[in-house]
Design a protein around this motif. Structure first.
Motif, short mmCIF file in Angstrom:
data_model
loop_
_atom_site.label_atom_id
_atom_site.label_comp_id
_atom_site.label_asym_id
_atom_site.label_seq_id
_atom_site.Cartn_x
_atom_site.Cartn_y
_atom_site.Cartn_z
N ALA A 65 0.87 -1.18 0.00
CA ALA A 65 0.00 0.00 0.00
C ALA A 65 0.90 1.22 0.00
O ALA A 65 1.82 1.32 0.81
N LEU A 66 0.66 2.09 -0.95
CA LEU A 66 1.48 3.30 -1.06
C LEU A 66 0.65 4.47 -0.51
O LEU A 66 -0.42 4.78 -1.04
N LEU A 67 1.15 5.08 0.56
CA LEU A 67 0.41 6.19 1.18
C LEU A 67 1.11 7.49 0.83
O LEU A 67 2.28 7.72 1.19
N LEU A 68 0.39 8.35 0.13
CA LEU A 68 0.94 9.65 -0.27
C LEU A 68 0.35 10.73 0.64
O LEU A 68 -0.83 11.01 0.60
N GLY A 69 1.20 11.31 1.49
CA GLY A 69 0.73 12.32 2.43
C GLY A 69 0.37 11.70 3.76
O GLY A 69 -0.67 11.05 3.88
N PHE A 70 1.24 11.88 4.74
CA PHE A 70 1.02 11.26 6.05
C PHE A 70 0.01 12.09 6.85
O PHE A 70 -0.98 11.57 7.36
N GLY A 71 0.27 13.37 6.96
CA GLY A 71 -0.66 14.32 7.59
C GLY A 71 -1.04 13.94 9.01
O GLY A 71 -0.33 13.24 9.72
N SER A 72 -2.24 14.42 9.42
CA SER A 72 -2.69 14.20 10.79
C SER A 72 -3.16 12.77 11.01
O SER A 72 -3.12 12.26 12.11
N ALA A 73 -3.64 12.14 9.93
CA ALA A 73 -4.30 10.84 10.09
C ALA A 73 -3.40 9.68 9.72
O ALA A 73 -3.84 8.52 9.74
N GLY A 74 -2.14 9.98 9.38
CA GLY A 74 -1.25 8.94 8.86
C GLY A 74 -1.15 7.70 9.73
O GLY A 74 -1.22 6.57 9.23
N MET A 75 -0.96 7.89 11.02
CA MET A 75 -0.78 6.72 11.91
C MET A 75 -2.00 5.82 11.88
O MET A 75 -1.89 4.59 11.91
N TRP A 76 -3.18 6.40 11.86
CA TRP A 76 -4.40 5.59 11.82
C TRP A 76 -4.49 4.77 10.53
O TRP A 76 -4.88 3.62 10.53
N VAL A 77 -4.10 5.43 9.44
CA VAL A 77 -4.15 4.75 8.14
C VAL A 77 -3.17 3.58 8.14
O VAL A 77 -3.50 2.46 7.76
N VAL A 78 -1.95 3.86 8.61
CA VAL A 78 -0.91 2.82 8.61
C VAL A 78 -1.34 1.64 9.49
O VAL A 78 -1.21 0.48 9.12
N LYS A 79 -1.90 1.96 10.64
CA LYS A 79 -2.34 0.90 11.57
C LYS A 79 -3.40 0.03 10.92
O LYS A 79 -3.35 -1.21 10.99
N ALA A 80 -4.37 0.69 10.30
CA ALA A 80 -5.48 -0.06 9.67
C ALA A 80 -4.95 -0.97 8.57
O ALA A 80 -5.37 -2.11 8.41
N LEU A 81 -3.98 -0.47 7.80
CA LEU A 81 -3.45 -1.26 6.68
C LEU A 81 -2.58 -2.40 7.18
O LEU A 81 -2.61 -3.52 6.64
N ARG A 82 -1.82 -2.12 8.21
CA ARG A 82 -0.98 -3.19 8.76
C ARG A 82 -1.83 -4.28 9.38
O ARG A 82 -1.51 -5.46 9.30
N LYS A 83 -2.91 -3.87 9.98
CA LYS A 83 -3.84 -4.83 10.58
C LYS A 83 -4.39 -5.76 9.50
O LYS A 83 -4.69 -6.94 9.76
N ALA A 84 -4.53 -5.22 8.29
CA ALA A 84 -5.03 -6.03 7.17
C ALA A 84 -3.91 -6.84 6.53
O ALA A 84 -4.12 -7.49 5.51
N GLY A 85 -2.71 -6.75 7.13
CA GLY A 85 -1.60 -7.57 6.67
C GLY A 85 -0.82 -6.98 5.51
O GLY A 85 -0.10 -7.69 4.81
N LEU A 86 -0.93 -5.71 5.31
CA LEU A 86 -0.25 -5.09 4.15
C LEU A 86 1.03 -4.37 4.57
O LEU A 86 1.10 -3.80 5.66
N ARG A 87 2.01 -4.37 3.66
CA ARG A 87 3.18 -3.52 3.86
C ARG A 87 2.80 -2.12 3.38
O ARG A 87 2.11 -1.97 2.38
N VAL A 88 3.28 -1.16 4.11
CA VAL A 88 2.93 0.22 3.76
C VAL A 88 4.21 1.00 3.48
O VAL A 88 5.18 0.90 4.23
N LEU A 89 4.20 1.74 2.42
CA LEU A 89 5.30 2.66 2.12
C LEU A 89 4.73 4.08 2.06
O LEU A 89 3.77 4.33 1.34
N VAL A 90 5.34 4.97 2.86
CA VAL A 90 4.84 6.35 2.96
C VAL A 90 5.73 7.27 2.14
O VAL A 90 6.96 7.15 2.17
#
Lengths: 516, 534
Positions: free
Chosen positions: A388-413
């Protein structure tokens, strides 16, 4: 009254033209004032001069009201370096070019300072129109402008006494400091008390504000300082919240009125004596238009801004300040400048202000970004696939990363904020620093190998770029307006409306609390 | 000048007198009493600007419907009051021992009321749109027309010109004709010329504001060239713009500008008012004439208004509003002294009477409702069959929801709450964003104090801001906290949360964070979360 009617007529035409061609109003009014005066339709010089002084007092007063240091508290170091650095280096460049054009030392000093600071009026309007006031680079630019205004006021006070020697300059500087201390004490203690105790209505608040203005004008006069120092410090005194907010509504129309009159009247004072004046103004404009972006980009990047933000800041700040006109008027009044030199300053101001809307654009930013040395370093492929490629971490970045990791995905910011990158590295989140719309960077991040992209970028135009770059990779794009939603969907992206999400939560709260 | 006015205004406010009194006192204090201020051309210009903006604002407040509702009574009461007050003033002046010419002058001086004072007081009390407010303004306009006639005649005498009836009639006809032509011109412009350009300019409030001022001064210049008063020109300019949908927004923008300039006008008036002769006889005459004005004018107007079918309250308030003499009286008497028609002492008499009546009447206007209750309670106002129709308390909204900022979020909130049966008011500065909304809408900038106050902020149930402007949201939250009203605003990012919570915001909307769940849901919906297909 006739003179006022003439200037209002100029202002009416100017505002219409500015809106029609999307140009800065100040520059259009200035040029119209020059034009009308040249054909003999302008206001007479004495009336124009009086209105310019009155307008100036209000404009500078209004600027002071906005000087709330809280606004850029988190970026103090960046603001200081960029503001002082730009002022010093561009000022030196301006001085050098003026000397090369055979100006004497004193006029060259004036021209150098005139080139050094940027226009608060023009830039703030530009930021508001593009809704970038409260983005990190917007806050940086605002802080730089306000600090430069304070520096210019100090310069104006000192230069007025240039011919009287160092002692006189030192005495005036001391007087300015004294007035500033008084302003700070009022700002911190007296004004908050007055607001709490008196609870003034609209009319009384306006009178109190204007009383402070005239009080400081009187104090400046008594201390032998230029009146704009008093006006600026009076404004600063009132910059405490909520007074500055309450006053913004009250003084807004006064400021707009005097803004219009000031620039229209100022044009009447410009003496367009020869073509050589235009050439000189052109040369000074080049210093500002070319020199300011380069210097600001270097300084801003050095202080941690991304390349793109630094470029945008540099382009936005590339014009001469309206305080340069004040400086010029003071110089003429002190007998240190002749009218042709003042005309060069005024024309430089008008030209550079006019160019700003064309320079501070995405196209110009991208053109420079492609030539940026850092940008040309493409680097190798980061080796991510099905991520999962996340463009723009911003205020909500940690929540997004957590949700994606919970779904078993690698995340690149990908983010351009150095502080964000540091945070991600500490949290062991893979990240790349850079612009989320940069195709080379996106390729390096494996945009075409990713399972999907989440685009949480601040600007709709950037989101659209990503959707187009992504080709077959699904892009889940955060949008705010309904028009953006439609555009993303049409381009093949998956829009998710943040306004809809916020609305839903609001409605849940409303129903739960059953607001009566 | 401004500092003295502000200090006195603060002090005056403590004893609950109107700020106009403070300004006049400031002028007296700064003028001949201490010699600190002399009236310079710049101050005269600023004062003149104040009057222009005041009358422009008055014009902006009126529209055809409002004029139609009070036109007949204004003409009847206006002309009737001029005739009756003039006659009474003439008889009282004769009784006080003045000769025929002086008595005639005094009669005219006492007849007219002060447009500036009345409009300022009505505006401060948000009573311009009430029936009594509109009737008062209508009467003042009729008086302005009579003034044109008087000035025309007097100018002829003062210039030593011919007083032949045909000359007088010709000059008056020219003046009235010019007035009608100007009015016709601005109304035609309002119908055919102005709407499109102003609609084009409307999304840019600054442009709209400057254009409206430009229009005002264009009409004022035309009035001046037609030998009409600039006040009339300003009024006509405002009236023409009142027919466009942006008049309320313009009113809010013009008002602070007007407040500043009109303060200078009143201070300057105070400076000019200070008399240079004072004796017991003069003071007695001043008191007598002031009493005549303060008592007879309200009674006359009240009777005339009620004779037209209006209720006692409307008549009372309209009459009380006009219980002073006009600053025009000083000009008129000055002309009379210059022409040798009246003694110089008359100027001191008229000036002092002006001071007393303006000072007292403004205080009475402030207490008008209490005075009405007092008089009505004692049966002094008699009985009437007319129904109470004054709209001052009419349509006082409460329990409504104010939504500011019609971006997508704001529109969703306004629409959905309206569909749920809530009374919603949607506010934005861009007229395009207010189109096609089912709720009530208002074009305005909430940074202006009056915008929310006039829409019943203190009686609202909730204020919501969908704006993504930190400074405006902070101000809105502050105002709601001061008014004790709950509010919900958008936080542009987390860094502003602390500030908003300090301002007791009831609910902070965080679109950038709230969207996370929706994004995750969208990913699931599109099958992007979970194992990848081989």
């Amino acid at each position: 009254m006739n003179q006022l009617a003439i200037l209002l007529a100029i202002a009416t035409i100017g505002y219409g033209l500015a809106k029609w061609r999307r140009l800065p109003v100040a520059a259009v009014l200035l040029l119209l004032g020059i034009l009308f005066s040249a054909v003999g339709w302008g206001a007479d010089r004495e009336s124009a001069r009086q209105l310019v002084e009155l307008g100036l007092a209000f404009l500078v007063f209004n600027t002071g009201i906005e000087l709330n240091p809280r606004r850029f508290l988190h970026q103090t170091r960046q603001v200081l370096w960029v503001a002082f650095g730009q002022f010093l280096l561009v000022g030196l460049a301006g001085f050098g070019v003026a000397r090369w054009m055979q100006f004497d030392w004193t006029p060259a000093i004036y021209l150098g300072f005139a080139a050094a600071a940027s226009s608060t009026l023009v830039v703030i309007r530009q930021l508001k129109n593009q809704q970038q006031m409260f983005q990190p680079f917007g806050r940086l630019v605002t802080g730089v402008l306000l600090l430069q205004d304070a520096i210019m006021i100090t310069v104006i006070v000192l230069l007025a006494r240039l011919d009287d020697g160092w002692l006189a300059m030192g005495t005036d500087f001391g007087a300015l400091l004294l007035l500033a201390v008084g302003a700070i004490l009022l700002h911190l203690f007296v004004l908050p008390w007055m607001e709490r105790t008196l609870r003034p209505n609209e009319e009384l608040l306006l009178l109190i504000a204007l009383s402070f203005l005239f009080l400081f004008l009187g104090a400046a006069y008594w201390l032998g300082l230029p009146f704009i120092a008093g006006a600026f410090l009076a404004g600063f005194t009132l910059s405490v919240f909520p007074l500055n907010g309450l006053l913004r509504g009250l003084l807004g129309s006064l400021a707009e009125f005097f803004h219009a009159l000031f620039f229209a009247a100022l044009g009447s004072l410009v003496v367009f004596s020869s073509f050589w004046v235009l050439l000189q103004a052109g040369a000074m404009s080049l210093v500002v238009l070319a020199g300011t972006p380069i210097i600001v980009i270097i300084l801003a990047e050095w202080q941690g801004q991304s390349a793109r933000n630094a470029i945008e800041s540099g382009l936005l700040l590339a014009q001469s300040s309206e305080l340069a006109l004040v400086l010029g008027l003071v110089g003429v009044g002190a007998g240190q400048l002749d009218h042709p030199t003042f005309s060069v300053m005024a024309l430089t101001c008008a030209i550079t202000m006019m160019v700003t809307p064309f320079l501070a654009t995405d196209q110009a930013t991208w053109a420079l970004l492609h030539r940026h040395p850092g940008h040309r370093r493409s680097g190798g492929f980061a080796g991510f696939e099905d991520h999962a490629l996340l463009l723009g971490f911003g205020s909500a970045g940690m929540w997004v990363v957590k949700a994606l990791r919970k779904a078993g995905l690698r995340v690149l910011v990908i983010d351009d904020d150095a502080a964000v990158i540091t945070h991600c590295e500490r949290s062991r989140i893979p990240c790349l620093r850079g612009d989320g719309t940069d195709l080379q960077l996106l390729r390096r991040a494996g945009i075409h190998e990713a399972r999907f992209v989440i685009a949480n970028l601040p600007r709709p135009i950037d989101t659209m770029k990503v959707v187009r770059h992504a080709e077959r990779t699904p892009v889940v794009a955060r949008v705010f307006e309904a028009s953006e939603e439609a555009a993303v969907r049409e381009a093949g992206g998956i829009p998710v409306s943040s306004s809809q999400a916020a609305f839903q939560k609001f409605l849940d709260w409303f129903e739960k609390t059953q607001v009566r | 000048m401004v500092i003295t006015a502000a200090v006195l205004a603060i002090l005056i406010r403590m004893i609950r007198l109107p700020t106009i009194v403070a300004y006049l006192l400031a002028g007296l204090a700064l003028g001949p009493m201490t010699g600190l201020i002399e009236i310079s051309p710049a101050i005269d210009l600023i004062s003149e600007l104040g009057i222009v903006l005041l009358l422009f604002l008055v014009g902006l407040e009126l529209n055809f419907g409002q004029i139609k509702a009070v036109g007949k009574v204004a003409v009847f009461a206006g002309l009737g009051q001029v005739a009756l007050s003039g006659l009474l003033g003439f008889l009282v002046s004769l009784a006080l021992g003045f000769d025929f010419p002086q008595a005639a002058f005094l009669a005219i001086d006492l007849t007219f009321s002060s447009t500036v004072v009345v409009v300022k007081m009505l505006s401060d009390q948000h009573a311009l749109e009430t029936f009594h407010g509109r009737i008062a303004i209508g009467i003042l306009l009729i008086q302005d027309i009579v003034v044109i006639v008087v000035l025309t005649v007097l100018a002829g005498i003062a210039d030593g010109g011919s007083m032949a009836w045909n000359v007088v009639v010709k000059e008056v006809a020219e003046a009235l004709g010019g007035m009608l032509l100007l009015l016709g011109g601005v109304l035609a412009a309002a119908k055919w010329l102005l709407p499109r350009p102003f609609a084009w300019a409307s999304p840019m409030p600054g442009t709209l504001f400057i254009w409206s001022l430009g229009w005002c001064f264009l009409v004022v210049t035309a009035a001046h060239l037609a030998h009409l008063s600039i006040e009339l020109g300003a009024f006509f300019a405002g009236f023409s713009l009142a027919q466009l949908p942006y008049n309320r927004d313009l009113q809010h923008r013009i008002k602070p500008l007007m407040n500043f300039f009109i303060a200078i006008f009143f201070v300057a008036l105070g400076v000019k008012m200070a008399p240079d002769v004072l004796d017991t006889t003069l003071m007695m005459q001043v008191l007598m004439l002031s009493a005549v004005v303060l008592i007879s004018k309200p009674l006359i107007i009240q009777w005339l208004v009620r004779a037209n079918g209006f209720d006692a309250r409307t008549g009372f308030h309209a009459g009380l509003s006009l219980a002073q003499i006009s600053e025009f009286s000083f000009i008129l008497t000055g002309m009379g002294v210059s022409a040798g028609l009246v003694a110089p002492r008359m100027l001191a008499l008229v000036t002092l009477t002006g001071m007393v009546t303006i000072g007292v009447s403004t205080s009475l206007i402030l207490m008008r409702e209490q005075l009405y209750q007092f008089a009505n309670g004692r049966g002094w106002l008699g009985k009437t069959s007319a129904q109470p129709i004054d709209t001052e308390d009419h349509e006082k909204r409460s329990g409504h929801i104010i939504v500011v900022g019609m971006n997508t979020l704001g529109r969703q909130i306004a629409t959905r709450l309206h569909e749920r049966g809530e009374e919603v008011l949607a506010i934005d500065t861009d007229p395009r964003k207010l189109q096609n909304l089912p709720s009530r809408t208002l074009l305005g900038n909430v940074e202006y104090h009056d915008v929310l106050e006039e829409e019943g902020l203190r009686r609202a149930k909730l204020v919501v801001s969908a704006l993504q402007i930190e400074a405006t949201n902070d101000l809105l939250a502050y105002r709601c906290r001061e008014a004790g009203i709950r509010c919900s605003v958008v936080a542009v990012d987390l860094s502003v949360m602390e500030n908003l919570l300090e301002l007791d915001v009831a609910w902070v909307m965080l679109p950038k964070i709230d969207v996370v769940r929706a994004q995750t849901a969208a990913l699931r919906t599109h099958g992007l979360l979970g194992e990848k297909s081989p």
